[in-house]
Design a protein around this motif. Structure first.
Motif, mmCIF file in Angstrom:
data_model
loop_
_atom_site.group_PDB
_atom_site.id
_atom_site.type_symbol
_atom_site.label_atom_id
_atom_site.label_comp_id
_atom_site.label_asym_id
_atom_site.label_seq_id
_atom_site.Cartn_x
_atom_site.Cartn_y
_atom_site.Cartn_z
ATOM 1 N N PRO A 32 0.858 61.687 31.468
ATOM 2 C CA PRO A 32 0.742 62.534 32.475
ATOM 3 C C PRO A 32 1.510 63.857 32.672
ATOM 4 C CG PRO A 32 2.935 62.067 30.338
ATOM 5 C CD PRO A 32 1.772 61.675 30.648
ATOM 6 N N TYR A 33 1.351 64.395 33.154
ATOM 7 C CA TYR A 33 0.993 66.062 32.956
ATOM 8 C C TYR A 33 1.964 67.433 32.666
ATOM 9 C CZ TYR A 33 -3.538 66.575 34.906
ATOM 10 O OH TYR A 33 -5.552 66.251 35.854
ATOM 11 N N GLY A 34 3.557 66.214 33.085
ATOM 12 C CA GLY A 34 4.870 66.654 33.059
ATOM 13 C C GLY A 34 5.611 67.904 31.566
ATOM 14 N N GLU A 46 9.761 68.444 33.326
ATOM 15 C CA GLU A 46 9.833 69.949 31.859
ATOM 16 C C GLU A 46 8.673 70.443 32.629
ATOM 17 O OE1 GLU A 46 11.614 67.390 27.931
ATOM 18 O OE2 GLU A 46 8.919 67.829 28.586
ATOM 19 N N ALA A 47 7.721 70.985 33.375
ATOM 20 C CA ALA A 47 7.089 71.875 33.394
ATOM 21 C C ALA A 47 7.153 72.338 34.556
ATOM 22 C CB ALA A 47 5.789 71.415 33.037
ATOM 23 N N CYS A 81 13.846 65.906 34.617
ATOM 24 C CA CYS A 81 14.440 64.650 34.113
ATOM 25 C C CYS A 81 12.903 63.658 33.841
ATOM 26 C CB CYS A 81 14.447 63.406 35.296
ATOM 27 S SG CYS A 81 15.996 64.737 36.436
ATOM 28 N N PRO A 82 12.944 64.385 32.063
ATOM 29 C CA PRO A 82 11.693 62.906 31.921
ATOM 30 C C PRO A 82 11.610 61.798 31.393
ATOM 31 C CG PRO A 82 13.078 64.164 29.814
ATOM 32 C CD PRO A 82 13.353 64.440 31.703
ATOM 33 N N LEU A 83 11.910 60.799 31.433
ATOM 34 C CA LEU A 83 12.570 59.111 31.377
ATOM 35 C C LEU A 83 11.729 58.974 32.816
ATOM 36 C CD1 LEU A 83 15.337 58.901 29.312
ATOM 37 C CD2 LEU A 83 13.032 58.394 28.584
ATOM 38 N N PHE A 84 11.745 59.676 34.177
ATOM 39 C CA PHE A 84 12.540 59.012 35.391
ATOM 40 C C PHE A 84 10.857 58.281 35.293
ATOM 41 C CE2 PHE A 84 15.725 61.016 38.422
ATOM 42 C CZ PHE A 84 16.524 60.264 37.841
ATOM 43 N N LEU A 120 19.213 67.875 47.379
ATOM 44 C CA LEU A 120 18.444 68.125 46.469
ATOM 45 C C LEU A 120 16.455 67.507 46.912
ATOM 46 C CD1 LEU A 120 18.518 66.924 43.350
ATOM 47 C CD2 LEU A 120 18.697 64.544 43.719
ATOM 48 N N VAL A 121 16.246 68.479 45.629
ATOM 49 C CA VAL A 121 14.298 68.171 46.372
ATOM 50 C C VAL A 121 13.800 67.184 44.780
ATOM 51 C CG1 VAL A 121 12.321 69.168 45.964
ATOM 52 C CG2 VAL A 121 14.291 70.267 46.772
ATOM 53 N N MET A 122 13.061 65.797 45.086
ATOM 54 C CA MET A 122 12.482 65.698 44.615
ATOM 55 C C MET A 122 11.560 66.089 44.024
ATOM 56 S SD MET A 122 13.902 61.766 46.252
ATOM 57 C CE MET A 122 13.632 62.369 47.859
ATOM 58 N N GLY A 123 11.425 66.552 43.352
ATOM 59 C CA GLY A 123 10.391 67.455 42.321
ATOM 60 C C GLY A 123 9.239 66.423 41.415
#
Lengths: 287, 287
Positions: free
Chosen positions: B42-44, B119-120, B145-148, B181-184
């Protein structure tokens, strides 16, 4: 080969520091160059070809650092790359799997061993092959646990969610009455207390990091590649001179990563017995 | 610029297919070249520099495919790379963030908007900046929300563990009484029903994938880059000729990945309205 050269150790990220820590403990005289591929972590969900390509790049980088031997401190890279790169290399290289497989094969009484790891490690079937080479009658039950790494990286070592996920992953191993469980991913020893509680006292947990350091020590001794005490003395004297002259001290441990160094340094400081002075970021794709 | 060229769409992996799907729905006449960086996903959790370097490589690859415009179908890459690469490019490029930010800023009544993402993405603060450019009085509460992503990739869309993790992540947003709520992150719309249940009917969920396709359609029209009906007809006629002659059909949708194609193709078949015939693997590091 220069017996006074450093040992190269690499991992997809931070997990391999548990292996570096064991090498530091068991061979305090040795120098280490560590590389963590933090830009491309995790390896566990990737294909064998990709993990092999990444491992080759890292080995090329470590060779530029003049290492005398290499430890693949990552189960996935050991599973996907060790057999191939060993044939391409003119220095000794070991992975974390053989030592863990041997220890488990020696520890089991009922011949039923569980192995938990990433998807790539379990899919490779390498733990099963290595154990059955030693004892063909052993039954090996592999179980990929893809959520363990993200849970560990979130710091949820002792948490109801980790308990619930671990209990699901381990149920098929409990049903088979395994008496030995290999923690086949360098992150998993951080979940040791949860794994121990869920599996019970009768199941032996095997940590390949420890066993790999033992294997490395024997290998270096047999190949006459242990660092000489003269070199260690020269190194200490040079550092005393530098300290007196106010010059920067030579560090026996060098750390390199492929993404930003800050997070890595923080984790390394928490896990290693010695201070991590600085970590250098390199572009691994250039190797 | 060739108005009949394909649109380039890229993501760190599979999540961007939700954006590609919206483009297919809203602009069925357009051709698409999709790239998923499945080897480095992942990039996040990676740094801005690394995500920017990866995005530049992918853009160089997409340009070899002659695309007329590029959509960064990944929130993290949009957050880390869009502003910089836009200045380096001679074709239009859009990300997923602006459209989502605008929609949320228009939807809120009480001026309190939550943004969930990697996170990023959250660390970049880009959603806050974009929304406050439109309405400086808006209060934006970001929550990584890193575990999603791992939970979604494990298929745990409707699961007690996902509920528990989501309830922890969302508690700070609920305490602030956000109404939007934005699902970003492109994976999160797959958790829509869980998010909706936990946040309640009074909170509007914004999906940037849909809004980005709307923005792209307007952009292509304004720049006179919509594919011509003559080209579409020529394409259909050529395919009729090929079908009659028993030759392979031209596919308006091309898929490329950086790791093994099988897993990607399976996911793509599940998410896209059209059949994915084949996916090609390339070595993105060469670009």
């Amino acid at each position: 080969m220069d017996r006074n050269a450093p040992i190269g150790v690499f991992d997809s990220g931070i997990g391999g520091l548990t292996v570096a820590r064991e090498i530091m403990r068991q061979m305090p005289q040795e120098r280490i160059v560590y590389f963590g591929d933090t830009a491309r972590v995790p390896y566990g969900s990737k294909s064998q070809d990709t993990v092999l390509r990444y491992s080759r790049q890292i080995i090329r980088f470590l060779k530029t650092q003049g290492v005398k031997a290499i430890v693949i401190a990552c189960n996935t890279a050991s599973a996907c790359a060790l057999e191939t790169v060993r044939q391409e290399l003119d220095i000794p290289i070991i992975g974390v799997i053989y030592a863990g497989a041997r220890t488990a094969a020696e520890a089991t009484h009922n011949g039923k061993i569980g192995v938990i790891g990433t998807e790539a490690t379990i899919r490779s079937g390498i733990y099963t092959r290595e154990m059955q080479k030693l004892r063909p009658d052993i039954e090996v039950i592999g179980k990929p646990c893809p959520l363990f790494v993200p849970l560990v990286e979130e710091g949820l070592f002792h948490d109801s969610v980790t308990d619930e996920i671990a209990s699901r992953y381990l149920s098929s191993l409990k049903e088979k009455y395994i008496d030995t469980l290999v923690m086949g991913c360098t992150h998993y020893p951080l979940l040791r207390s949860t794994l121990h509680r869920l599996m019970g006292d009768e199941v032996t947990l095997v940590n390949p990091a420890y066993e790999t350091a033992v294997e490395l020590k024997t290998l270096l001794r047999d190949m006459d590649l242990t660092r000489s005490s003269e070199d260690l003395e020269r190194f200490s004297e040079e550092n005393s001179r530098r300290a007196a002259a106010g010059e920067p001290i030579l560090d026996p441990y060098q750390f390199f990563v492929s993404d930003r160094a800050e997070n890595f340094t923080r984790f390394a400081k928490a896990i290693l017995p010695k201070e991590v002075k600085d970590t250098k970021q390199i572009n691994i794709e250039e190797y």
